[in-house]
Design a protein around this motif. Structure first.
Motif, PDB file in Angstrom:
ATOM      1  N   PRO A  80       0.827  -1.221   0.000  1.00  6.93           N
ATOM      2  CA  PRO A  80       0.000   0.000   0.000  1.00  6.93           C
ATOM      3  C   PRO A  80       0.855   1.263   0.000  1.00  6.93           C
ATOM      4  CG  PRO A  80      -0.101  -1.133   2.126  1.00  6.93           C
ATOM      5  CD  PRO A  80       0.687  -2.012   1.212  1.00  6.93           C
ATOM      6  N   VAL A  81       0.387   2.270  -0.739  1.00 10.33           N
ATOM      7  CA  VAL A  81       1.194   3.472  -0.954  1.00 10.33           C
ATOM      8  C   VAL A  81       0.744   4.607  -0.049  1.00 10.33           C
ATOM      9  CG1 VAL A  81       1.908   5.190  -2.651  1.00 10.33           C
ATOM     10  CG2 VAL A  81       1.484   2.839  -3.350  1.00 10.33           C
ATOM     11  N   ASP A  82       1.715   5.316   0.482  1.00  9.66           N
ATOM     12  CA  ASP A  82       1.464   6.551   1.222  1.00  9.66           C
ATOM     13  C   ASP A  82       2.322   7.623   0.547  1.00  9.66           C
ATOM     14  OD1 ASP A  82       1.453   8.695   2.945  1.00  9.66           O
ATOM     15  OD2 ASP A  82       1.753   7.504   4.760  1.00  9.66           O
ATOM     16  N   PHE A  83       1.665   8.657   0.003  1.00 10.62           N
ATOM     17  CA  PHE A  83       2.441   9.677  -0.723  1.00 10.62           C
ATOM     18  C   PHE A  83       3.150  10.654   0.199  1.00 10.62           C
ATOM     19  CE2 PHE A  83      -0.248   8.285  -4.229  1.00 10.62           C
ATOM     20  CZ  PHE A  83       0.728   8.116  -5.195  1.00 10.62           C
ATOM     21  N   ALA A  84       2.734  10.676   1.448  1.00 10.28           N
ATOM     22  CA  ALA A  84       3.388  11.566   2.420  1.00 10.28           C
ATOM     23  C   ALA A  84       3.508  12.986   1.866  1.00 10.28           C
ATOM     24  CB  ALA A  84       4.770  11.006   2.805  1.00 10.28           C
TER      25      ALA A  84
END
Ligand code: ZN
Length: 282
Positions: free
Chosen positions: A74-78
């Motif tokens: 899962p991606v977190d763009f921060a």
């Protein structure tokens, strides 16, 4: 070796248990940033090494079976999802970018390719050919999302395999040969096989005269290099070739042991990235 300016910057991250990337590692979820190299060449402008995550990754992983990819990682763009803002925050304007160098075609390394529609793409022929072959399910289980490579990628590609072979400085031993991407000896692509088909790193000398080897996904962490500790077989066998991966890891371990000053930077190691940056400001 002509020196180039270099920044090593995260664009998004994923979170999964360390044990997926390190035998005997923790079961607790850990952050794995997707690092992008910003290379400022004295004559040739700005070249990026990989692209990190991009909202295009979410579009490409909306349907099945591609959705498996975002479930696994899962991606977190921060805060880094907007391309122009991300570039500006790092002192780059889109017009400055004269090329992109791809370590390999996994989604977390090429998702931002569409943001640079005119840039030459320096990459491995073997990697691009593999991206275009096989079923969608076969590709997604190997980390490949065909939609992330624009249709004109082939015509913009400058393949590592076709670049002149040149000897690497002794600081990179036991790695001995690179491919001279720009023809001036400043940026040398180094094959680091095993992680997947067509997997390469990049050797250069930075603005502080340090030799740098961008190791991409040949290894996930500085700890794995220091301890010569591979991921579990299930990870390396799924994505590439376990035996070849372990030979490359051993060579990285030897290079680090022989050359304490060599900065080896894996694409998903926050600790190595911070250490490199701190030395930069020291
Ligand atoms: Zn990766």
């Amino acid at each position: 070796m002509k020196r180039v300016g270099f920044d090593w910057i995260a664009r998004g991250l994923t979170r999964h248990p360390e044990i997926m990337t390190l035998s005997g590692g923790s079961l607790c979820p850990a952050d794995f940033p997707a690092m992008v190299g910003v290379i400022r060449h004295p004559d040739a402008g700005v070249l990026l090494f990989d692209t990190g995550y991009d909202p295009a990754f979410l579009t490409a992983t909306r349907p099945w079976p591609e959705r498996l990819y975002r479930i696994a990682t899962p991606v977190d763009f921060a805060g880094g999802e907007d391309w122009s803002a991300w570039l500006a925050a790092n002192g780059v304007s889109a017009a400055d970018i004269t090329g992109v160098i791809l370590s390999h075609f996994h989604g977390d390394h090429v998702a931002g390719l569409h943001q640079m529609p005119d840039a030459p793409i320096h990459c491995a022929r073997a990697g691009l050919e593999n991206l275009r072959q096989g079923s969608r399910l076969r590709r997604v289980t190997q980390g490949l999302l065909g939609a992330l490579a624009p249709p004109d990628t082939e015509s913009r590609a400058r393949f590592f395999e076709d670049a002149p072979a040149v000897p690497l400085p002794g600081a990179f031993a036991p790695f001995s040969e690179g491919r001279d991407i720009l023809g001036d000896g400043s940026l040398l692509a180094v094959e680091l096989p095993g992680h997947c088909k067509g997997h390469w790193g990049l050797a250069f000398r930075d603005q502080k005269d340090r030799y740098v080897l961008l190791a991409a996904d040949a290894v996930w962490s500085g700890k794995a290099i220091a301890q010569c500790r591979p991921p579990p077989r299930i990870t390396t066998a799924l994505l590439g070739d376990t035996g070849v991966y372990r030979q490359t890891l051993l060579a990285l371990h030897q290079a680090q042991a022989r050359n304490a000053d060599l900065a080896i930077l894996p694409s998903h190691c926050a600790v190595s990235a911070v250490a490199y940056r701190q030395d930069d400001v020291a």
